[in-house]
Design a protein around this motif. Sequence first.
Motif, PDB file in Angstrom:
ATOM      1  N   GLN A   1       0.829  -1.209   0.000  1.00 43.55           N
ATOM      2  CA  GLN A   1       0.000   0.000   0.000  1.00 43.55           C
ATOM      3  C   GLN A   1       0.860   1.254   0.000  1.00 43.55           C
ATOM      4  O   GLN A   1       0.525   2.242  -0.666  1.00 43.55           O
ATOM      5  CB  GLN A   1      -0.958   0.018   1.185  1.00 43.55           C
ATOM      6  CG  GLN A   1      -1.986   1.145   1.128  1.00 43.55           C
ATOM      7  CD  GLN A   1      -2.871   1.048  -0.122  1.00 43.55           C
ATOM      8  OE1 GLN A   1      -3.413  -0.014  -0.430  1.00 43.55           O
ATOM      9  NE2 GLN A   1      -3.017   2.152  -0.848  1.00 43.55           N
ATOM     10  N   ASP A   2       1.965   1.241   0.746  1.00 47.85           N
ATOM     11  CA  ASP A   2       2.891   2.376   0.719  1.00 47.85           C
ATOM     12  C   ASP A   2       3.347   2.636  -0.718  1.00 47.85           C
ATOM     13  O   ASP A   2       3.388   3.789  -1.179  1.00 47.85           O
ATOM     14  CB  ASP A   2       4.128   2.096   1.574  1.00 47.85           C
ATOM     15  CG  ASP A   2       3.852   2.074   3.059  1.00 47.85           C
ATOM     16  OD1 ASP A   2       2.879   2.718   3.500  1.00 47.85           O
ATOM     17  OD2 ASP A   2       4.619   1.411   3.788  1.00 47.85           O
ATOM     18  N   ILE A   3       3.695   1.578  -1.404  1.00 43.99           N
ATOM     19  CA  ILE A   3       4.199   1.693  -2.768  1.00 43.99           C
ATOM     20  C   ILE A   3       3.117   2.213  -3.702  1.00 43.99           C
ATOM     21  O   ILE A   3       3.371   3.077  -4.556  1.00 43.99           O
ATOM     22  CB  ILE A   3       4.752   0.336  -3.249  1.00 43.99           C
ATOM     23  CG1 ILE A   3       6.037   0.002  -2.463  1.00 43.99           C
ATOM     24  CG2 ILE A   3       5.013   0.343  -4.750  1.00 43.99           C
ATOM     25  CD1 ILE A   3       6.579  -1.389  -2.702  1.00 43.99           C
ATOM     26  N   ARG A   4       1.905   1.734  -3.533  1.00 39.15           N
ATOM     27  CA  ARG A   4       0.807   2.227  -4.373  1.00 39.15           C
ATOM     28  C   ARG A   4       0.551   3.712  -4.112  1.00 39.15           C
ATOM     29  O   ARG A   4       0.257   4.468  -5.037  1.00 39.15           O
ATOM     30  CB  ARG A   4      -0.464   1.420  -4.108  1.00 39.15           C
ATOM     31  CG  ARG A   4      -0.387  -0.033  -4.560  1.00 39.15           C
ATOM     32  CD  ARG A   4      -1.747  -0.709  -4.448  1.00 39.15           C
ATOM     33  NE  ARG A   4      -1.641  -2.146  -4.580  1.00 39.15           N
ATOM     34  CZ  ARG A   4      -1.680  -3.021  -3.584  1.00 39.15           C
ATOM     35  NH1 ARG A   4      -1.862  -2.590  -2.342  1.00 39.15           N
ATOM     36  NH2 ARG A   4      -1.561  -4.310  -3.811  1.00 39.15           N
ATOM     37  N   ASP A   5       0.643   4.129  -2.851  1.00 38.39           N
ATOM     38  CA  ASP A   5       0.423   5.532  -2.513  1.00 38.39           C
ATOM     39  C   ASP A   5       1.503   6.416  -3.127  1.00 38.39           C
ATOM     40  O   ASP A   5       1.208   7.461  -3.724  1.00 38.39           O
ATOM     41  CB  ASP A   5       0.408   5.717  -0.995  1.00 38.39           C
ATOM     42  CG  ASP A   5      -0.794   5.065  -0.323  1.00 38.39           C
ATOM     43  OD1 ASP A   5      -1.773   4.728  -1.035  1.00 38.39           O
ATOM     44  OD2 ASP A   5      -0.747   4.883   0.906  1.00 38.39           O
ATOM     45  N   ILE A   6       2.752   6.010  -2.994  1.00 39.10           N
ATOM     46  CA  ILE A   6       3.868   6.770  -3.562  1.00 39.10           C
ATOM     47  C   ILE A   6       3.730   6.850  -5.081  1.00 39.10           C
ATOM     48  O   ILE A   6       3.921   7.904  -5.689  1.00 39.10           O
ATOM     49  CB  ILE A   6       5.210   6.125  -3.168  1.00 39.10           C
ATOM     50  CG1 ILE A   6       5.459   6.315  -1.665  1.00 39.10           C
ATOM     51  CG2 ILE A   6       6.370   6.712  -3.981  1.00 39.10           C
ATOM     52  CD1 ILE A   6       6.625   5.508  -1.119  1.00 39.10           C
ATOM     53  N   SER A   7       3.376   5.733  -5.691  1.00 43.44           N
ATOM     54  CA  SER A   7       3.209   5.687  -7.141  1.00 43.44           C
ATOM     55  C   SER A   7       2.079   6.610  -7.590  1.00 43.44           C
ATOM     56  O   SER A   7       2.185   7.300  -8.613  1.00 43.44           O
ATOM     57  CB  SER A   7       2.932   4.254  -7.599  1.00 43.44           C
ATOM     58  OG  SER A   7       4.006   3.401  -7.268  1.00 43.44           O
ATOM     59  N   ALA A   8       0.990   6.629  -6.824  1.00 50.35           N
ATOM     60  CA  ALA A   8      -0.141   7.499  -7.152  1.00 50.35           C
ATOM     61  C   ALA A   8       0.265   8.968  -7.067  1.00 50.35           C
ATOM     62  O   ALA A   8      -0.164   9.792  -7.893  1.00 50.35           O
ATOM     63  CB  ALA A   8      -1.313   7.219  -6.220  1.00 50.35           C
ATOM     64  N   PHE A   9       1.089   9.308  -6.089  1.00 48.90           N
ATOM     65  CA  PHE A   9       1.552  10.690  -5.956  1.00 48.90           C
ATOM     66  C   PHE A   9       2.360  11.103  -7.176  1.00 48.90           C
ATOM     67  O   PHE A   9       2.100  12.152  -7.784  1.00 48.90           O
ATOM     68  CB  PHE A   9       2.397  10.861  -4.693  1.00 48.90           C
ATOM     69  CG  PHE A   9       3.175  12.147  -4.677  1.00 48.90           C
ATOM     70  CD1 PHE A   9       2.517  13.366  -4.587  1.00 48.90           C
ATOM     71  CD2 PHE A   9       4.559  12.139  -4.783  1.00 48.90           C
ATOM     72  CE1 PHE A   9       3.231  14.565  -4.597  1.00 48.90           C
ATOM     73  CE2 PHE A   9       5.269  13.329  -4.795  1.00 48.90           C
ATOM     74  CZ  PHE A   9       4.609  14.539  -4.703  1.00 48.90           C
ATOM     75  N   TYR A  10       3.346  10.292  -7.555  1.00 45.58           N
ATOM     76  CA  TYR A  10       4.167  10.665  -8.703  1.00 45.58           C
ATOM     77  C   TYR A  10       3.364  10.669 -10.000  1.00 45.58           C
ATOM     78  O   TYR A  10       3.590  11.514 -10.875  1.00 45.58           O
ATOM     79  CB  TYR A  10       5.381   9.744  -8.817  1.00 45.58           C
ATOM     80  CG  TYR A  10       6.452  10.071  -7.810  1.00 45.58           C
ATOM     81  CD1 TYR A  10       7.000  11.348  -7.735  1.00 45.58           C
ATOM     82  CD2 TYR A  10       6.905   9.115  -6.914  1.00 45.58           C
ATOM     83  CE1 TYR A  10       7.964  11.669  -6.795  1.00 45.58           C
ATOM     84  CE2 TYR A  10       7.887   9.415  -5.977  1.00 45.58           C
ATOM     85  CZ  TYR A  10       8.407  10.701  -5.920  1.00 45.58           C
ATOM     86  OH  TYR A  10       9.374  11.015  -4.989  1.00 45.58           O
ATOM     87  N   ALA A  11       2.427   9.762 -10.126  1.00 44.87           N
ATOM     88  CA  ALA A  11       1.590   9.720 -11.328  1.00 44.87           C
ATOM     89  C   ALA A  11       0.751  10.994 -11.462  1.00 44.87           C
ATOM     90  O   ALA A  11       0.390  11.389 -12.585  1.00 44.87           O
ATOM     91  CB  ALA A  11       0.672   8.496 -11.289  1.00 44.87           C
ATOM     92  N   SER A  12       0.445  11.640 -10.346  1.00 45.38           N
ATOM     93  CA  SER A  12      -0.395  12.839 -10.368  1.00 45.38           C
ATOM     94  C   SER A  12       0.389  14.108 -10.714  1.00 45.38           C
ATOM     95  O   SER A  12      -0.218  15.168 -10.913  1.00 45.38           O
ATOM     96  CB  SER A  12      -1.075  13.027  -9.005  1.00 45.38           C
ATOM     97  OG  SER A  12      -0.134  13.426  -8.017  1.00 45.38           O
ATOM     98  N   GLN A  13       1.712  14.023 -10.782  1.00 53.60           N
ATOM     99  CA  GLN A  13       2.538  15.193 -11.059  1.00 53.60           C
ATOM    100  C   GLN A  13       2.735  15.389 -12.569  1.00 53.60           C
ATOM    101  O   GLN A  13       2.626  14.450 -13.348  1.00 53.60           O
ATOM    102  CB  GLN A  13       3.909  15.040 -10.381  1.00 53.60           C
ATOM    103  CG  GLN A  13       3.844  14.846  -8.882  1.00 53.60           C
ATOM    104  CD  GLN A  13       3.114  15.969  -8.176  1.00 53.60           C
ATOM    105  OE1 GLN A  13       3.552  17.119  -8.203  1.00 53.60           O
ATOM    106  NE2 GLN A  13       2.000  15.648  -7.539  1.00 53.60           N
ATOM    107  N   SER A  14       3.033  16.604 -12.952  1.00 55.58           N
ATOM    108  CA  SER A  14       3.261  16.917 -14.366  1.00 55.58           C
ATOM    109  C   SER A  14       4.596  16.365 -14.826  1.00 55.58           C
ATOM    110  O   SER A  14       5.617  16.530 -14.147  1.00 55.58           O
ATOM    111  CB  SER A  14       3.236  18.434 -14.583  1.00 55.58           C
ATOM    112  OG  SER A  14       1.961  18.956 -14.259  1.00 55.58           O
ATOM    113  N   GLY A  15       4.591  15.722 -15.987  1.00 50.97           N
ATOM    114  CA  GLY A  15       5.810  15.118 -16.519  1.00 50.97           C
ATOM    115  C   GLY A  15       6.856  16.146 -16.913  1.00 50.97           C
ATOM    116  O   GLY A  15       6.571  17.332 -17.114  1.00 50.97           O
ATOM    117  N   ASN A  16       8.075  15.659 -17.048  1.00 51.85           N
ATOM    118  CA  ASN A  16       9.202  16.510 -17.423  1.00 51.85           C
ATOM    119  C   ASN A  16       9.123  16.923 -18.893  1.00 51.85           C
ATOM    120  O   ASN A  16       8.642  16.173 -19.740  1.00 51.85           O
ATOM    121  CB  ASN A  16      10.510  15.742 -17.189  1.00 51.85           C
ATOM    122  CG  ASN A  16      11.731  16.553 -17.572  1.00 51.85           C
ATOM    123  OD1 ASN A  16      11.905  17.670 -17.107  1.00 51.85           O
ATOM    124  ND2 ASN A  16      12.574  15.988 -18.433  1.00 51.85           N
TER     125      ASN A  16
END
Length: 204
Positions: free
Chosen positions: A87-102
């Motif tokens: 669940q920690d990993i899914r949460d972290i992944s969800a956070f980065y997925a929500s950010q604007s790409g480079n």
Amino acid sequence: MKKLLLGLTLVVGVSGVAQAAGDAAAGEQKAAVCAACHGAQGVSMVPNWPNLAGQHASYLSKQIMDIRDGRRSVPEMVGIVDNLSDQDIRDISAFYASQSGNLGQADPALAERGRNLYRAGDLAKGIPACTACHLPNGQGNSPAAFPVVSGQHATYAVNQLKAFRDGARSNDPNSMMRLIAEKMTDAEMEAVASYMLGLHGTNR
């Protein structure tokens, strides 16, 4: 080539299974330790380390779990992800997925060759077009856990292609990336990586 296409079909079918969702708000707090290498919003200042911003949560979750569980060797991550729960990993992944790409810039000297390889591959060498999995705009395929490559650091992308080619990285489903990378020269890897850096999520 037939083996590769069969592998693509199998992976798309198997990877489409729904996964538990992550909580981006919770992930922001949990990702604090990641910021030192990957940047506060997931855009790394060091080209050897990947940009995570805008990456599919499904892909990030798989990679972090693979590193944690020993299926992918990343020495820099030793001790960092060892105690993360799924669940920690899914949460972290969800956070980065929500950010604007480079937003990167391709090297003009490499762009044309890289574009040709990315969009058409090399039939004579048995190299398929990257668009088959990563789409013309570089946004990948979330259900199949094929990563976003648009805006990824060229240095990191080349390092990963070489790792697949040399067998140092082997967590690609059905050896898909290994079968492709083993046919590529260093110059071809550098060209396609530079082109991907400058894609910007567009269909150019």
